[in-house]
Design an enzyme around this catalytic site. Structure first.
Site, mmCIF file in Angstrom:
data_model
loop_
_atom_site.group_PDB
_atom_site.id
_atom_site.type_symbol
_atom_site.label_atom_id
_atom_site.label_comp_id
_atom_site.label_asym_id
_atom_site.label_seq_id
_atom_site.Cartn_x
_atom_site.Cartn_y
_atom_site.Cartn_z
ATOM 1 N N ALA A 158 0.801 -1.217 0.000
ATOM 2 C CA ALA A 158 0.000 0.000 0.000
ATOM 3 C C ALA A 158 0.844 1.283 0.000
ATOM 4 O O ALA A 158 0.625 2.167 -0.854
ATOM 5 C CB ALA A 158 -0.982 -0.031 1.182
ATOM 6 N N ASP B 138 -3.725 -2.872 3.853
ATOM 7 C CA ASP B 138 -4.003 -2.112 2.631
ATOM 8 C C ASP B 138 -5.082 -1.067 2.865
ATOM 9 O O ASP B 138 -5.150 -0.063 2.161
ATOM 10 C CB ASP B 138 -4.402 -3.061 1.501
ATOM 11 C CG ASP B 138 -3.214 -3.934 1.120
ATOM 12 O OD1 ASP B 138 -2.981 -4.944 1.811
ATOM 13 O OD2 ASP B 138 -2.495 -3.571 0.173
#
Lengths: 350, 350
Positions: free
Chosen positions: A49, A236
């Site tokens: 991420a 994420d």
């Protein structure tokens, strides 16, 4: 490892270490256009991420340079939106694009060349901030790691998943940097993309931190035998209630950890928290190409014509999480309150 | 599929379908000696507890033919013991060898040629019985399967893991044979040896039963989304308290099943129950070669020099098991009692 995302000013290209080819090969992919950036994100030349966020920020700068149309503002807006939509689950992607957009909005009437400079400066700033954030996260996280801990991690939340140092592996590095002795890591291999076997093992070996790889299936036995002291993973997207969306399989690890009394931590920057997302189950979960499951390298492992499921993420309920390690400290349950408090603190002091 | 273990009388060889090469290639491995049998068992040319038992029985017959030493009885005894020890976890291996030994003991003073005939006849009998046992198991198991059930299974407990028809997949086949409609299977790929992706998918595709492959990591999300109605797995050894030792990762699936209210069944013949083993945790767990984890085909997935853990089995506690489906009916908790009752019933009626 901190050079795996590198902007080459002399050729206006973002140079990415190709994470698909690791650990066997160190290949580099130059990105010069919006299309190049989207390809790199979608095929996972770069993944993780925070690293996706950094890549997207540079991608926005490349998009400005590319937008030579008469109505360049409309063309750029479309390009920014296409970058933001390249992958659906990691919220850092949209967060980074929104940050670039707000730079644009705060310079009304700016010309294209000047905007390109502003975007590039902002991308470089975001890139540099990310390493600092990870180091602060690592320093906070070190507090929960004891001498001789064996830490299980899932997927790769390391230097390669960020601008450098890592989130979950940043906590491991933070513990080592804080003088903890006898730290070792069990890297779940993390099917289907094998980020644990390929990337986490590669990073930790380079750093000289002892690492052992096990199949994802082994988690239960290893915990039952008392071979795991802590679990630390990345995320994420973290929902407003503290549910953490992370690589597929994380939820199983968290459930096993609860069953065996092993503390389960999530390490992620505040930019991974999506306060507009009420729960993990509400978060969109990417489905990726079948070939990631049906083949490893050139070897086909399933019979022709048999369908596969390839969801890339799952949601771990907040109730299974002992703490969320951020750059602003460790958030504890109830997360709906501690998340609001962390954002208020940043707003007040930032 | 029922020909995957075949004794060729004309050449005194056991011909095994090489399960390592499926589904890509149908290759055959002829076994003529004790060494050939041990190689086939250890490298998993043949695997699955009942299939291991059948193979070992034929192996004992080959061992008699091979024992031409002056003191052939002592030499044969050593060979039988080496077969029994070829793999440590599946109890059917030792069970089959013990069954051959008891044939020998009941023919005191028998000459070697006559013993070879007796062993071969007993192996053929055991082989034939196994298919019948699986079909009875399937008929009993059908009772717990409803129309439109999606059944998750782990590893391969199918025709290839037995003499034919299968244990867990025998229950699926039994449900289809009993007229259940809309049955489909989710096959966990089952790292590291990929028995689910390779073998379960292959068998069910051949039979025209809808099958989808998912990575082991997906179990949690699939259950959370309500995509799994039942779990049915095989076993390599069931302890006296009902704990079921099966392929690594089964325990995680069972824990997730409990969390999501999905009934979890084990399908295994009574020969898989080891009444001398008090618990699953006391059962020896095989550790297999690292290469199964570090490589898929010729593709290396871990960095050089990084150690791996490769435990082949884990124990699922009896408390997570809704029922043990055997050829004598479905055993229910408390298993210590229902297991004793099942063996008493067989002794009385058998």
């Amino acid at each position: 490892m901190e050079r795996h995302i590198r902007y080459a000013h002399e050729e206006n290209a973002l140079i990415l270490l190709d994470q698909r080819a690791l650990p066997g090969t160190e290949a580099w992919v130059p990105c010069r256009t919006t299309e190049d950036i989207i390809y790199a994100l979608q095929t996972m030349v770069v993944r993780g991420a925070p690293a996706i966020g950094v890549t997207a920020a540079y991608g926005c700068a490349l998009a400005v340079m590319e937008s030579s149309e008469a109505d360049w503002r409309a063309a750029l807006e479309q390009r920014l939106e296409r970058i933001a939509e390249a992958r659906p689950t990691a919220v850092n992607l949209r967060w980074a694009v929104e940050r670039m957009r707000s730079v644009w909005h705060s310079h009304a009437g700016v010309e294209r060349n000047a905007l390109a400079v502003l975007f590039l400066e902002e991308a470089v700033r975001l890139h540099g901030e990310d390493i600092g954030i990870n180091k602060r996260m690592g320093a906070h996280g070190a507090a929960v790691i004891a001498d001789n801990d064996t830490i299980m991690t899932h997927c790769n939340a390391g230097a390669l998943a960020t601008a450098g140092y890592g989130t979950a592996l940043g906590v491991v590095r933070g513990a080592v940097d804080a003088g903890r002795r006898g730290i070792s890591v069990i890297a779940n291999e993390t099917r289907p993309f094998l980020q644990g076997a390929r990337l986490t093992a590669y990073e930790l070996k380079e750093d000289g931190i002892p690492v052992t790889v096990a199949c994802d299936n082994a988690c239960g036995l290893l915990m039952r035998r008392g071979m795991v002291n802590k679990v630390v993973v990345g995320a994420d997207r973290i929902a407003a209630n503290g549910d953490a969306v992370n690589k597929i399989g994380t939820y199983s690890v968290a459930l096993l950890a609860r069953e065996h009394g092993v503390p389960f931590y999530v390490a992620a920057p505040l930019s991974t928290i999506d306060r507009n997302m009420p729960t993990g189950d509400a978060t969109p979960i990417e489905e990726r190409p079948s070939r990631e499951v049906t083949h490893v390298g050139e070897t086909q492992i399933t019979p022709d014509g048999v369908p596969v499921l390839n969801f890339a993420f799952d949601a771990t309920p907040a109730a299974l999480i002992a703490g969320i390690i951020t750059e602003e400290g460790i958030l504890r349950p109830p997360y709906d309150l501690s998340i609001v408090a962390a954002f208020c603190r940043v707003k007040t002091t930032g």
